[in-house]
Design a protein around this motif. Structure first.
Motif, mmCIF file in Angstrom:
data_model
loop_
_atom_site.group_PDB
_atom_site.id
_atom_site.type_symbol
_atom_site.label_atom_id
_atom_site.label_comp_id
_atom_site.label_asym_id
_atom_site.label_seq_id
_atom_site.Cartn_x
_atom_site.Cartn_y
_atom_site.Cartn_z
ATOM 1 N N VAL A 120 7.855 -15.371 -10.678
ATOM 2 C CA VAL A 120 7.947 -13.933 -10.435
ATOM 3 C C VAL A 120 6.543 -13.322 -10.419
ATOM 4 N N ALA A 121 6.442 -12.152 -9.843
ATOM 5 C CA ALA A 121 5.162 -11.444 -9.786
ATOM 6 C C ALA A 121 4.937 -10.637 -11.054
ATOM 7 N N ALA A 122 3.665 -10.400 -11.367
ATOM 8 C CA ALA A 122 3.328 -9.562 -12.524
ATOM 9 C C ALA A 122 3.971 -8.190 -12.415
ATOM 10 N N THR A 123 4.047 -7.662 -11.200
ATOM 11 C CA THR A 123 4.630 -6.341 -10.994
ATOM 12 C C THR A 123 6.143 -6.330 -11.183
ATOM 13 N N ASP A 124 6.769 -7.508 -11.161
ATOM 14 C CA ASP A 124 8.212 -7.583 -11.393
ATOM 15 C C ASP A 124 8.563 -7.470 -12.871
ATOM 16 N N VAL A 125 7.612 -7.798 -13.745
ATOM 17 C CA VAL A 125 7.912 -7.870 -15.172
ATOM 18 C C VAL A 125 7.106 -6.874 -15.994
ATOM 19 N N THR A 126 6.283 -6.054 -15.336
ATOM 20 C CA THR A 126 5.469 -5.048 -16.034
ATOM 21 C C THR A 126 5.420 -3.792 -15.179
ATOM 22 N N SER A 127 5.852 -2.684 -15.735
ATOM 23 C CA SER A 127 5.913 -1.444 -14.960
ATOM 24 C C SER A 127 4.534 -0.796 -14.864
ATOM 25 N N SER A 128 4.403 0.064 -13.852
ATOM 26 C CA SER A 128 3.235 0.940 -13.684
ATOM 27 C C SER A 128 1.914 0.199 -13.484
ATOM 28 N N LEU A 129 1.967 -0.994 -12.901
ATOM 29 C CA LEU A 129 0.721 -1.689 -12.609
ATOM 30 C C LEU A 129 0.130 -1.264 -11.275
ATOM 31 N N THR A 130 0.968 -0.822 -10.352
ATOM 32 C CA THR A 130 0.489 -0.424 -9.036
ATOM 33 C C THR A 130 0.710 1.068 -8.833
ATOM 34 N N ILE A 131 0.035 1.625 -7.823
ATOM 35 C CA ILE A 131 0.201 3.038 -7.527
ATOM 36 C C ILE A 131 0.586 3.212 -6.065
ATOM 37 N N GLU A 132 1.243 4.317 -5.805
ATOM 38 C CA GLU A 132 1.675 4.619 -4.443
ATOM 39 C C GLU A 132 0.493 5.127 -3.613
ATOM 40 N N ALA A 133 0.733 5.261 -2.314
ATOM 41 C CA ALA A 133 -0.296 5.810 -1.431
ATOM 42 C C ALA A 133 -0.763 7.163 -1.985
ATOM 43 N N SER A 134 -2.061 7.302 -2.181
ATOM 44 C CA SER A 134 -2.583 8.500 -2.850
ATOM 45 C C SER A 134 -4.094 8.567 -2.663
ATOM 46 N N ALA A 233 -23.423 -0.839 -7.694
ATOM 47 C CA ALA A 233 -23.788 -1.255 -6.339
ATOM 48 C C ALA A 233 -24.209 -0.084 -5.465
ATOM 49 N N GLY A 234 -24.108 1.133 -5.999
ATOM 50 C CA GLY A 234 -24.518 2.321 -5.254
ATOM 51 C C GLY A 234 -23.527 2.770 -4.208
ATOM 52 N N LEU A 235 -22.278 2.321 -4.305
ATOM 53 C CA LEU A 235 -21.277 2.658 -3.302
ATOM 54 C C LEU A 235 -20.637 4.015 -3.593
ATOM 55 N N GLY A 236 -19.940 4.534 -2.594
ATOM 56 C CA GLY A 236 -19.383 5.877 -2.718
ATOM 57 C C GLY A 236 -17.885 5.934 -2.889
ATOM 58 N N GLY A 237 -17.190 4.799 -2.717
ATOM 59 C CA GLY A 237 -15.746 4.872 -2.844
ATOM 60 C C GLY A 237 -15.067 3.519 -2.749
ATOM 61 N N ILE A 238 -13.762 3.559 -3.011
ATOM 62 C CA ILE A 238 -12.920 2.371 -3.041
ATOM 63 C C ILE A 238 -11.677 2.656 -2.210
ATOM 64 N N VAL A 239 -11.288 1.699 -1.396
ATOM 65 C CA VAL A 239 -10.038 1.789 -0.642
ATOM 66 C C VAL A 239 -9.179 0.586 -1.005
ATOM 67 N N LEU A 240 -7.934 0.854 -1.376
ATOM 68 C CA LEU A 240 -6.988 -0.192 -1.755
ATOM 69 C C LEU A 240 -5.752 -0.117 -0.871
ATOM 70 N N GLU A 241 -5.033 -1.219 -0.808
ATOM 71 C CA GLU A 241 -3.710 -1.201 -0.199
ATOM 72 C C GLU A 241 -2.675 -0.998 -1.292
ATOM 73 N N VAL A 242 -1.610 -0.272 -0.984
ATOM 74 C CA VAL A 242 -0.498 -0.137 -1.922
ATOM 75 C C VAL A 242 -0.064 -1.535 -2.357
ATOM 76 N N GLY A 243 0.106 -1.717 -3.659
ATOM 77 C CA GLY A 243 0.482 -3.019 -4.189
ATOM 78 C C GLY A 243 -0.625 -3.676 -4.978
ATOM 79 N N VAL A 244 -1.882 -3.242 -4.767
ATOM 80 C CA VAL A 244 -2.978 -3.731 -5.590
ATOM 81 C C VAL A 244 -2.777 -3.223 -7.021
ATOM 82 N N ILE A 245 -2.970 -4.097 -7.994
ATOM 83 C CA ILE A 245 -2.821 -3.708 -9.394
ATOM 84 C C ILE A 245 -4.037 -2.890 -9.839
#
Length: 270
Positions: A120-134, A233-245
């Motif tokens: 099983v996936a970590a997200t199947d057995v632990t709530s609130s690990l991922t976030i919705e599109a936001s 690293a001097g970067l300005g932001g982060i982009v994730l896909e829904v489902g990333v923990i």
């Protein structure tokens, strides 16, 4: 899905988070992987070369489900030390050791399921690990979006090669691709980039699952340390896909705000 859970633990906070959410789980550590079992948990110390013993211990403990969590380096296997079960599996393992992570992890999942355990996936057995599109933090500029789109597309292109869940773009230029060394190594490398190569842009770190990968075994993960590495690293932001923990979400959000970053979570797409 019911049945006792076993947590096969790698390095990082994720196994501890899963354990906190599943206090009756069996906690499995692997020889050579520096992980401490949480206090009060039934614990099995296993070895890559003694899988038969591990399967026997798991059955004896009433385990029906298995979750793999945390970072684990590819093992150096010695056939002389293998038990009968592992020796029988060795030709299959050897055949995928030179391939990408997804191929190896799919084999691991297949082996455990052949032994009667549900993976099983970590997200199947632990709530609130991922976030919705936001979106959180500062507004994304047109330049940020262009860099993010470049990174998003490159990760799609690389999917067929079974490499890379992360990439950095700045000013339309690729500053680095995540390889087997991992996210921290990528961001440390990017931190050494001369400013003139960024074309005046701050740059964006993009992280997403490889399209088509087995999402039970290797869910991309970020946390506060990732955000700090992005800042370094001097970067300005982060982009994730829904489902990333996203570990320790409140601290992540606080760091994003404190350092004038943005964190954008997108729905998956090609």
């Amino acid at each position: 899905m019911t049945g006792r859970l076993a947590i096969v633990a790698g390095i990082g906070e994720l196994p501890q988070k899963i354990a906190a959410a599943n206090p009756d789980a069996l906690f499995v550590t692997i020889k050579g992987v520096e992980v401490l079992a949480p206090e009060g948990f039934e614990h099995v110390a296993a070895s890559y070369e003694k899988l038969g013993a591990l399967f026997k211990s798991m059955r004896g403990a009433g385990v029906e489900r298995v979750v793999f969590a945390g970072k684990v380096d590819r093992p150096k296997l010695n056939p002389i030390r293998m038990d009968r079960v592992t020796l029988g599996l060795f030709p299959r393992v050897k055949a995928v050791l030179g391939k990408g992570d997804d191929a190896l992890l799919r084999l691991v999942a297949d082996v455990f399921e052949e032994q009667g355990f549900s993976v099983v996936a970590a997200t199947d057995v632990t709530s609130s690990l991922t976030i919705e599109a936001s979106h959180m933090g500062r507004k994304i500029s047109a330049e940020d979006k262009e860099d993010a789109d470049h990174g998003w597309h490159l990760l799609s292109v690389l999917a067929g090669e079974d490499i890379a869940q992360g990439v950095v773009f700045a000013g339309g230029q690729c500053l680095g691709i995540e390889t087997i060394q991992g996210t921290n190594a990528l961001l440390e490398f990017v931190a050494k980039t001369p400013e003139h190569l960024k074309q005046g842009a701050r740059g964006v770190f993009v992280k997403r699952p490889k399209p088509g990968q087995d999402d039970r075994m290797d869910i991309p993960t970020i946390g506060p340390d990732t955000v700090r590495a992005v800042v370094a690293a001097g970067l300005g932001g982060i982009v994730l896909e829904v489902g990333v923990i996203v570990m320790d979400r409140d601290e992540v959000e606080s760091l994003v705000s404190e350092h004038d970053l943005f964190l954008d979570v997108r729905k998956g797409q090609a």
